[in-house]
Enzyme design. Structure first.
Site, mmCIF file in Angstrom:
data_model
loop_
_atom_site.group_PDB
_atom_site.id
_atom_site.type_symbol
_atom_site.label_atom_id
_atom_site.label_comp_id
_atom_site.label_asym_id
_atom_site.label_seq_id
_atom_site.Cartn_x
_atom_site.Cartn_y
_atom_site.Cartn_z
ATOM 1 N N ARG A 14 -5.268 -2.122 17.336
ATOM 2 C CA ARG A 14 -6.177 -1.271 18.123
ATOM 3 C C ARG A 14 -5.340 -0.466 19.107
ATOM 4 O O ARG A 14 -4.829 -1.014 20.069
ATOM 5 C CB ARG A 14 -7.170 -2.182 18.868
ATOM 6 C CG ARG A 14 -8.377 -1.492 19.445
ATOM 7 C CD ARG A 14 -9.152 -2.439 20.355
ATOM 8 N NE ARG A 14 -8.460 -2.616 21.622
ATOM 9 C CZ ARG A 14 -8.622 -3.667 22.435
ATOM 10 N NH1 ARG A 14 -9.449 -4.641 22.121
ATOM 11 N NH2 ARG A 14 -7.964 -3.734 23.569
ATOM 12 N N TYR B 11 -3.310 -5.695 29.847
ATOM 13 C CA TYR B 11 -2.970 -6.862 29.028
ATOM 14 C C TYR B 11 -2.190 -6.562 27.737
ATOM 15 O O TYR B 11 -1.617 -7.471 27.153
ATOM 16 C CB TYR B 11 -4.242 -7.660 28.696
ATOM 17 C CG TYR B 11 -5.338 -6.830 28.032
ATOM 18 C CD1 TYR B 11 -5.317 -6.617 26.660
ATOM 19 C CD2 TYR B 11 -6.370 -6.269 28.766
ATOM 20 C CE1 TYR B 11 -6.294 -5.853 26.051
ATOM 21 C CE2 TYR B 11 -7.356 -5.508 28.158
ATOM 22 C CZ TYR B 11 -7.316 -5.302 26.810
ATOM 23 O OH TYR B 11 -8.282 -4.536 26.204
ATOM 24 N N HIS C 294 -10.554 -1.565 24.241
ATOM 25 C CA HIS C 294 -11.713 -2.106 23.540
ATOM 26 C C HIS C 294 -12.828 -1.070 23.524
ATOM 27 O O HIS C 294 -13.519 -0.887 22.528
ATOM 28 C CB HIS C 294 -12.189 -3.392 24.213
ATOM 29 C CG HIS C 294 -13.596 -3.757 23.868
ATOM 30 N ND1 HIS C 294 -13.953 -4.214 22.617
ATOM 31 C CD2 HIS C 294 -14.749 -3.685 24.593
ATOM 32 C CE1 HIS C 294 -15.266 -4.440 22.606
ATOM 33 N NE2 HIS C 294 -15.766 -4.110 23.777
#
Lengths: 372, 324
Positions: A259, A272, A263
């Site tokens: 990805r 992160y 998100h």
């Protein structure tokens, strides 16, 4: 079948030694165009969200080859159960971008009448694309039941259900794969291992060696495929679909991809995701890889690129414009579709709302920003 | 005394109690490095380490089930469910297991744990990021259900919940996370889990509410005052156990009652308040109890502001209690 050997077709330079595709040139171009469309749709939605014109979107960058490769392996008479990060599956099967944009704006032409958040699509035409739910993994048993129904009714159709690595921890994953194995249901499970379940890395999601290996415990084959390789994903999915059509039961495919965005539009992945991982996967860009393949095959030209880019950009910008200019759903849509027939108590609540609005004016729209 | 948002007060409450009680630990989806999707757990992993604040696999059932095991074995888990809408895979663990463990083992085993979860609308979250499911849980014997509406109460009620010997569902009004601010003591303090809070005193109408509806009701009460109607506003804070005496006293003091919640009306929490008044103090009532609630439909997205009770609807109900 081996669960650990990574299936790969297209080399980084675009070469496909010893592999012949069954796709025509036109079909290959359609695959490429769809990936460009996903990217354009992503960009437009990101800008709309940043400008406060839509509330939310889900970036698809990095996952395009998995989406399009898998979608290309099913027919439009089959049944898609996508995740919320599957724009390419809808676009490959020629869901008009404007229909998707109506959902992004939650307007009166949205198939769900603005009831759902953006990216929660639901279509029955030109392909059955199941209504997307936010809870994770709940759709996996639905796909198994739908596939079993196809078989009981003697229909030669299959279900393709897509979910992320996080989805494998859900109750639905276990129930779905267990039932599918027992029933030999004609369903293909596509786990898009994109590395992250929001901020949770795969190594904290499972202690097993990836996800495909889990198939063994459910009595079905598990396949690992390079998720940034469109032809490999198509091959793995086609094989699984053929197996399902032959009545040999389900398959779990793990597509290893990454990805490249957050998100969602509300997420800040720099908190992160290590920068070096982004760099590493940036070099494996699935669109560039397929473009190199098409170039080696003599299909891709700079002129084609220019033409396709202009087409998808025009199409998606026009779709956004139309959707933004479309009115909001009527108040009655709060109460319709709860049941087939409107029960008395809901009719009364609707009448109350119409009356209140007439007496005291419209409710003020909130400006809540979505955090997830 | 520092001024904090409700969200910062939750964060401060967690940190304060973790500094004093090494058995308290926090876990759930994305609560670690990301600090939670609303940042309620920001900084916990840095301060207390991954042993005490950590991410879990994506399974609400797993989060709550393992919290029960930790709780029965000497720890004080504070489990986060990212959105209350996602709690249902854990419904079995909460309702059948955590809530009944003390009863079914004759007190040999208990589950002193907290489940923190943001609830309610106002963020354009549609069907699955907006629900107010308190009624499902307030129907569950053995569970406590707490909903704060101010930063001070958020910290005090949270610490009381963590120290409580029974499982507590701590529902946080996400619409208020950043919109309300207030003074919050820096030390560890508790707010009692069985008393309501009287927010405003007035002689004409009593309005019961909780969580995100409290500021909405306060706004309507101010508008009513401008029209000469003085309202008593009651923040219930702890839905289970309910401060029944406090409810009856506040209802009797005016004889007119409005109950406000954003959850659907049918079998909603307002029905319990209404029934309590009907059973115990109907002779004091000047008018039927009015309920202002969400509609008995799923939660819409685009039209959420029409679904959610607002000051228009509350004021309308206040005035209607005089039309009887």
């Amino acid at each position: 079948m081996d669960t650990t050997e990574l299936l790969k077709v297209i080399e980084p330079d675009g070469a496909t030694p010893g592999f012949d595709t069954d796709l025509s040139d036109a079909e290959l171009v359609h695959c490429y165009r769809t990936m460009l469309a996903v990217r354009a749709f992503d960009d437009v939605c990101m800008k709309l969200q940043r400008a406060g014109r839509i509330g939310f979107s889900i970036p698809n960058k990095g996952i395009e080859a998995t989406q399009v490769g898998a979608a290309s392996a099913i027919d439009k008479t089959d049944f898609l159960f996508p995740s919320y990060r599957d724009f390419g599956m809808a676009l490959y099967h020629r869901v008009p971008p404007v229909e998707m944009m109506h959902n992004m704006f939650g307007n009166e032409l949205d198939s769900a009448h603005g009831r759902q958040m953006p990216v929660h699509f639901s279509f029955v035409d030109p392909i059955r694309l199941y209504s997307i739910s936010s809870p994770i993994g709940t759709h996996i048993p639905h796909a198994v039941g739908a596939a079993h129904a196809f078989r009981l009714k003697g229909e030669d159709r299959v279900c393709l259900v897509s979910f992320g690595d996080g989805g494998t921890s859900s109750l639905g994953f276990h129930s779905g794969l267990n039932f599918a194995g027992v029933w030999k249901a004609p369903v293909v499970f596509l786990c898009q291992n994109n590395g992250w379940a929001i901020s949770c890395p795969s190594e904290e999601q499972t202690a097993s060696e990836g996800y495909a290996i889990k198939a063994k415990a459910y009595g079905m084959p598990g396949i690992v495929v390079d998720g940034n390789d469109l032809l490999a994903v198509r091959q793995a999915t086609s094989d699984a679909v053929a197996r399902a059509r032959r009545g040999e039961g389900p398959t779990l495919i793990e597509a290893r991809t990454f990805r490249m965005g957050g998100h969602s539009t509300s997420d800040d992945p720099t908190r992160y995701v290590p920068a070096e991982l982004l760099e590493e996967w940036g070099r494996k860009d699935p669109v560039t890889r397929f473009q190199r393949y098409l170039e080696k095959e003599g299909i891709w030209t700079a002129k084609l690129e220019e033409q396709l880019t202009a087409e998808v950009s025009a199409e998606i910008n026009a779709a956004a414009k139309v959707a933004e200019g479309t009115g909001q759903p009527g108040l009655e849509t709060i109460f319709s579709d709860v049941y087939a027939d409107l029960p008395t108590h809901l009719r009364k609540q609707g009448e109350f709302l119409f009356d209140l609005t007439a007496r005291r004016g419209d409710a003020a729209a909130g400006d809540g920003a979505f955090p997830l | 005394m520092p001024t904090l948002t409700l969200l910062q007060a939750v964060n401060d409450g967690l940190k304060s109690v973790m500094r004093t009680d090494p058995d308290v630990l926090v876990f759930g989806e994305d609560v670690g490095l990301k600090g939670g999707v609303f940042l309620a757990t920001e900084g916990l992993t840095n301060e207390f380490g991954k042993e005490r604040c950590f991410d879990t696999p994506l399974s609400e059932d797993g989060i709550i089930g393992t919290a029960i095991g930790m709780a029965m074995n000497g720890l004080r888990p504070v489990a986060e469910i990212q959105f209350q809408d996602f709690i249902f895979p854990a419904f079995d663990q909460i309702v059948s297991e955590a809530a009944k463990l003390r009863y079914r083992s004759g007190g040999q085993y208990t589950a002193p744990m907290v489940i923190r979860t943001p609830y309610g609308g106002g963020i354009r979250g549609g069907l699955y990021h907006s629900q107010s499911g308190e009624a499902y849980f307030a129907h569950t014997a053995g569970l406590k259900v707490v909903i704060p509406s101010t930063p001070h109460d958020a910290k005090g009620l949270l610490i009381a919940s963590i120290q409580d010997p029974d499982p507590v569902l701590f529902m946080e009004p996400k619409a208020l996370y950043r919109s309300v601010k207030g003074e919050v003591p820096e030390d560890v303090y508790t707010v009692d889990l069985s008393t309501l809070r009287r927010v405003r005193e007035g002689k004409d109408v009593t309005i019961f509410c909780y969580g995100a509806m409290v500021p909405v009701v306060e706004k309507a009460a101010t508008q009513a005052a401008a029209k000469g109607i003085e309202c008593t506003v009651v923040d219930l804070r702890t839905l289970l156990p309910l401060d029944e005496d406090g409810v009856l006293e506040a209802a009797k003091s005016t004889g007119r009652v409005v109950v406000v919640h954003e959850a659907p009306r049918f079998c909603g929490y307002g029905a319990e308040i209404s029934a309590l008044i009907a059973e115990r103090c109907i002779e004091y009532m000047e008018a039927p109890v009015k309920r202002v609630t969400g509609f008995d439909t799923p939660f819409p997205n685009t039209l959420e502001h029409h679904y959610l009770p607002d000051d228009r609807r509350v004021l309308d109900a206040i005035e209607q209690t005089f039309e009887f």
